[in-house]
Design a protein around this motif. Structure first.
Motif, PDB file in Angstrom:
ATOM      1  N   ASP A  59       0.905  -1.157   0.127  1.00 34.10           N
ATOM      2  CA  ASP A  59       0.166   0.020   0.157  1.00 34.10           C
ATOM      3  C   ASP A  59       0.872   1.433   0.154  1.00 34.10           C
ATOM      4  O   ASP A  59       0.412   2.396  -0.087  1.00 34.10           O
ATOM      5  CB  ASP A  59      -0.842   0.075   1.193  1.00 34.10           C
ATOM      6  N   GLY A  60       2.110   1.100  -0.090  1.00 35.30           N
ATOM      7  CA  GLY A  60       3.028   2.281  -0.275  1.00 35.30           C
ATOM      8  C   GLY A  60       3.168   2.945   1.421  1.00 35.30           C
ATOM      9  O   GLY A  60       3.610   3.927   1.266  1.00 35.30           O
ATOM     10  N   ASP A  61       2.553   2.250   2.391  1.00 35.12           N
ATOM     11  CA  ASP A  61       2.876   3.027   3.610  1.00 35.12           C
ATOM     12  C   ASP A  61       3.879   2.673   4.238  1.00 35.12           C
ATOM     13  O   ASP A  61       4.147   3.389   5.306  1.00 35.12           O
ATOM     14  CB  ASP A  61       1.578   2.151   4.431  1.00 35.12           C
ATOM     15  N   TRP A  62       4.785   1.611   3.803  1.00 35.83           N
ATOM     16  CA  TRP A  62       6.097   1.498   4.484  1.00 35.83           C
ATOM     17  C   TRP A  62       7.079   1.740   3.585  1.00 35.83           C
ATOM     18  O   TRP A  62       7.205   1.542   2.422  1.00 35.83           O
ATOM     19  CB  TRP A  62       5.833   0.017   4.836  1.00 35.83           C
ATOM     20  N   GLN A  63       8.215   2.400   3.941  1.00 38.30           N
ATOM     21  CA  GLN A  63       9.255   2.795   3.162  1.00 38.30           C
ATOM     22  C   GLN A  63      10.184   1.582   3.239  1.00 38.30           C
ATOM     23  O   GLN A  63      10.789   1.492   4.249  1.00 38.30           O
ATOM     24  CB  GLN A  63       9.813   4.114   3.744  1.00 38.30           C
ATOM     25  N   VAL A  64      10.288   0.806   2.199  1.00 31.62           N
ATOM     26  CA  VAL A  64      11.153  -0.501   2.232  1.00 31.62           C
ATOM     27  C   VAL A  64      12.525   0.009   2.354  1.00 31.62           C
ATOM     28  O   VAL A  64      12.878   0.809   1.442  1.00 31.62           O
ATOM     29  CB  VAL A  64      10.784  -1.414   1.018  1.00 31.62           C
ATOM     30  N   GLU A  65      13.261  -0.532   3.236  1.00 31.93           N
ATOM     31  CA  GLU A  65      14.655  -0.395   3.044  1.00 31.93           C
ATOM     32  C   GLU A  65      15.603  -1.395   3.190  1.00 31.93           C
ATOM     33  O   GLU A  65      15.312  -2.322   4.234  1.00 31.93           O
ATOM     34  CB  GLU A  65      15.145   0.768   4.292  1.00 31.93           C
ATOM     35  N   VAL A  66      16.651  -1.728   2.429  1.00 28.93           N
ATOM     36  CA  VAL A  66      17.558  -2.864   2.741  1.00 28.93           C
ATOM     37  C   VAL A  66      18.722  -2.509   2.913  1.00 28.93           C
ATOM     38  O   VAL A  66      19.286  -1.369   1.937  1.00 28.93           O
ATOM     39  CB  VAL A  66      17.377  -3.909   1.546  1.00 28.93           C
ATOM     40  N   LEU A  67      19.578  -2.897   3.722  1.00 26.12           N
ATOM     41  CA  LEU A  67      21.121  -2.509   4.159  1.00 26.12           C
ATOM     42  C   LEU A  67      21.904  -3.457   3.509  1.00 26.12           C
ATOM     43  O   LEU A  67      21.827  -4.899   3.493  1.00 26.12           O
ATOM     44  CB  LEU A  67      21.309  -2.731   5.653  1.00 26.12           C
ATOM     45  N   LEU A  68      22.650  -3.285   2.614  1.00 26.03           N
ATOM     46  CA  LEU A  68      23.635  -4.098   1.856  1.00 26.03           C
ATOM     47  C   LEU A  68      24.784  -3.892   2.407  1.00 26.03           C
ATOM     48  O   LEU A  68      25.558  -2.974   2.629  1.00 26.03           O
ATOM     49  CB  LEU A  68      23.720  -3.526   0.242  1.00 26.03           C
ATOM     50  N   GLY A  69      25.435  -5.211   2.538  1.00 28.03           N
ATOM     51  CA  GLY A  69      27.099  -5.397   3.190  1.00 28.03           C
ATOM     52  C   GLY A  69      27.792  -6.286   2.234  1.00 28.03           C
ATOM     53  O   GLY A  69      27.124  -7.124   1.657  1.00 28.03           O
ATOM     54  N   GLU A  70      28.991  -6.286   2.173  1.00 28.17           N
ATOM     55  CA  GLU A  70      29.802  -7.029   1.378  1.00 28.17           C
ATOM     56  C   GLU A  70      31.163  -7.401   2.031  1.00 28.17           C
ATOM     57  O   GLU A  70      31.706  -6.302   2.664  1.00 28.17           O
ATOM     58  CB  GLU A  70      30.214  -6.393  -0.035  1.00 28.17           C
ATOM     59  N   THR A  71      31.739  -8.407   2.011  1.00 33.95           N
ATOM     60  CA  THR A  71      32.959  -8.888   2.637  1.00 33.95           C
ATOM     61  C   THR A  71      33.675  -9.695   1.507  1.00 33.95           C
ATOM     62  O   THR A  71      32.932 -10.323   0.782  1.00 33.95           O
ATOM     63  CB  THR A  71      32.827  -9.889   3.620  1.00 33.95           C
ATOM     64  N   ARG A  72      34.779  -9.245   1.335  1.00 34.23           N
ATOM     65  CA  ARG A  72      35.645  -9.972   0.159  1.00 34.23           C
ATOM     66  C   ARG A  72      36.953 -10.117   0.961  1.00 34.23           C
ATOM     67  O   ARG A  72      37.895  -9.350   0.851  1.00 34.23           O
ATOM     68  CB  ARG A  72      35.796  -9.072  -1.212  1.00 34.23           C
ATOM     69  N   ASP A  73      37.168 -11.161   1.664  1.00 30.67           N
ATOM     70  CA  ASP A  73      38.527 -11.339   2.215  1.00 30.67           C
ATOM     71  C   ASP A  73      38.694 -12.734   2.282  1.00 30.67           C
ATOM     72  O   ASP A  73      37.862 -13.858   1.822  1.00 30.67           O
ATOM     73  CB  ASP A  73      38.345 -10.761   3.446  1.00 30.67           C
ATOM     74  N   GLN A  74      39.989 -13.066   2.783  1.00 28.94           N
ATOM     75  CA  GLN A  74      40.421 -14.257   2.756  1.00 28.94           C
ATOM     76  C   GLN A  74      40.868 -14.435   4.245  1.00 28.94           C
ATOM     77  O   GLN A  74      40.897 -13.650   4.987  1.00 28.94           O
ATOM     78  CB  GLN A  74      42.040 -14.556   2.088  1.00 28.94           C
TER      79      GLN A  74
END
Ligand code: 16G
Ligand code: ZN
Length: 532
Positions: free
Chosen positions: A120-135
């Motif tokens: 219904d557009g009532d909620w502001q969808v938010e996704v936090l993105l994270g990334e790891t590139r390690d050995q």
């Protein structure tokens, strides 16, 4: 209408690999990077839908594994900061395997209806993105004496550069997935450890500050608090020494030259194990694994609870219930040790999601896999009772032992990541407890002696043919296999053995324990033949 067009056009840019069946598995989709592009995109959609459903912020993490750099994983941090609700895993699988954009759209529409997701557009969808590139990197702390103890901030300054950036195959893709849901926002949190992202999601949904800086500040302040409330703690004078003056980093091959305690973090820093290299060991290392970390934490917390329960302060409080959670991989000697401490030991199947869920049933639940995944969970109501207990005393005043114990437990609950197992917060708790006990790594390692054990994997045509029960300790199918395992195991003193299908690879794993290394290996080999 707008939504359908947006989805169809963006989905058409990421076609799934042909002839590959993807599965969310124990902890996310895992595959070679070359196969994961469309999956990463679709997990973006999944995260946005999950945000809509739960009306909270959701996390999406891409990690490298300890195997090849291209062996990658994509997973969700749910609204609590924990693992994706198991109830949604089949939908995740279906999304990843949908053969075309039209199928994908159909699936989404069906699922939105079935789950009653309000668009219904009532909620502001938010996704936090994270990334790891390690050995995998090895850190090595010199055995520090009281006077040169490292303070928290020095550890952290040292640890941060450990996350190495490798090739980014995916950088913009999850964002494409998230924003294919009209109005959804993806916030790139940058290069993080997996537990940092989980922590941030939890913090955001609790209305707390949630940047990486805030994460470090919380670790730092609770670590200093521990220093203040432990009787035998650090001199805690700031000598102005930076990280490099205190610690020596070394790669695995170089470790042998130092007499030290070492800690090893896995690729995305959600696992830790310690080890030490005995002098003249000719390559042998003594591993201090997740079971020993669990035992150390349990010992310390039990001690604090005994102070808390002392005397009349306790009149109005109920007995605190402390539970520990292990898997069948826990060395039998660790389980015996925990039982000797009169702790309630629970078992679940392998995989953080199972252990974590079980641990939430206690006022304090400590869970660890032998491989180093684990944390200590505090229930909300127990935290409230600790807060009530401590708000009358200030740090400077001489509180009762019970009040001090409450302060310590509160500090532990802030230091150790409540969302998920976290190597950074775990190692800080280990360090502060060792310091408090005045123990070396060797003293710690002597808590009990591991029984000799052996692990094998057997390549099979179909690993799902092996079905287990009782926290993976008993095979129910194929028929007869468990009886054969029992018969073999009975031949060995202190023998214990189980088999289970891997949740991450196409193999069946065999674990065996016995009174000697030779016996453990023979038992494992014989049982592997039964599985084959
Ligand atoms: C995943 C799990 C880990 C488990 C391992 C078992 C998480 C975050 N990770 O890495 O807990 O020990 O799988 O792998 O849950 P296996 O099923 O192949 O033996
Ligand atoms: Zn990991």
């Amino acid at each position: 209408e707008e939504q359908q067009c947006l989805l169809l056009s963006s989905a058409s840019r990421f076609s799934p690999p042909k002839g590959v069946k993807l599965s969310y598995g124990t902890a996310g989709f895992r595959a070679d990077a070359s196969l994961l592009q469309s999956t990463v995109y679709r997990v973006g959609i999944l995260a946005a839908l999950r945000s809509l459903k739960t009306r909270s912020v959701i996390g999406l993490m891409i990690t490298a594994s300890h195997n090849k750099v291209s062996d990658n994983r994509v997973k969700i941090a749910d609204s609590s900061g924990g693992m994706l609700s198991r109830h949604w895993e089949p939908f995740a699988d279906a999304l990843a395997n949908a053969p075309s954009p039209q199928h994908l759209l159909l699936l989404i529409n069906e699922f939105v209806e079935k789950e009653g997701i309000l668009v219904d557009g009532d909620w502001q969808v938010e996704v936090l993105l994270g990334e790891t590139r390690d050995q995998v990197e090895m850190l090595c702390f010199k055995q520090l004496n009281r006077h040169e103890q490292a303070t928290m901030s020095r550890y952290l300054e040292y640890l941060r550069p450990q996350l190495w950036l490798h090739e980014l195959h995916f950088s913009a893709i999850p964002c494409n997935g998230v924003t294919s849901i009209v109005g959804a926002v993806a916030t790139d949190m940058g290069i993080l450890t997996t537990p940092q992202l989980h922590w941030m999601v939890r913090a955001r949904n609790k209305g707390m500050k949630a940047s990486e800086q805030d994460y470090f500040e919380q670790l730092s302040s609770s670590f200093s608090l521990m220093e203040k409330v432990l009787p035998n703690s650090f001199g805690s004078k700031d000598t102005g020494i930076r990280g490099e003056g205190v610690c020596d980093m070394c790669k695995f091959g170089e470790v042998g030259v130092l007499v030290c305690r070492c800690v090893s973090l896995d690729g995305d820093a959600d696992r830790l194990v310690y080890f030490t290299v005995p002098p003249e060991s000719s390559g042998r290392i003594d591993l201090v694994d997740g079971d020993k970390i669990l035992s150390l934490f349990a010992l310390f917390i039990r001690e604090q609870l005994s102070f808390l329960n002392e005397k009349e302060d306790m009149k109005n409080c109920h007995q605190v219930n402390l539970g520990v959670v292990q898997t069948a991989y826990a060395n039998g000697a660790s389980t015996n040790y925990l039982k000797l401490l009169r702790l309630e030991v629970n078992f679940t199947p392998t995989g953080v999601k199972y252990l974590h869920e079980k641990a939430t049933e206690f006022d304090i639940g400590i869970y660890f896999e032998a491989n180093g995944h684990g944390t200590v969970l505090f229930s909300e109501s127990f935290i409230e009772s600790l807060e009530a207990r401590t708000n009358e005393i200030s740090l400077g005043s001489k509180g009762s032992e019970g009040e001090k114990a409450a302060l310590r437990l509160l500090a532990v609950s802030k230091l150790i990541n409540q969302a998920v197992g976290d190597a950074l917060s775990g190692l800080l708790l280990v360090e502060v407890i060792l310091q408090h006990m005045g123990w070396s790594i060797n003293k710690w390692n002597e808590l009990y002696h591991d029984l000799p054990s052996k692990q094998l994997k057997v390549k099979v045509a179909d690993r799902t043919a092996v079905v287990t029960t009782n926290a993976e300790t008993v095979v129910v199918s194929p028929p007869g296999l468990q009886e054969a395992i029992n018969e073999e195991t009975a031949k060995y003193p202190q023998g214990r053995c189980f088999v289970r299908p891997s949740g991450t690879e196409d193999v069946v794993r065999v674990y065996a324990e016995a009174s000697t290394q030779e016996a453990a290996e023979t038992l494992a080999n014989c049982v592997a033949k039964l599985v084959d």
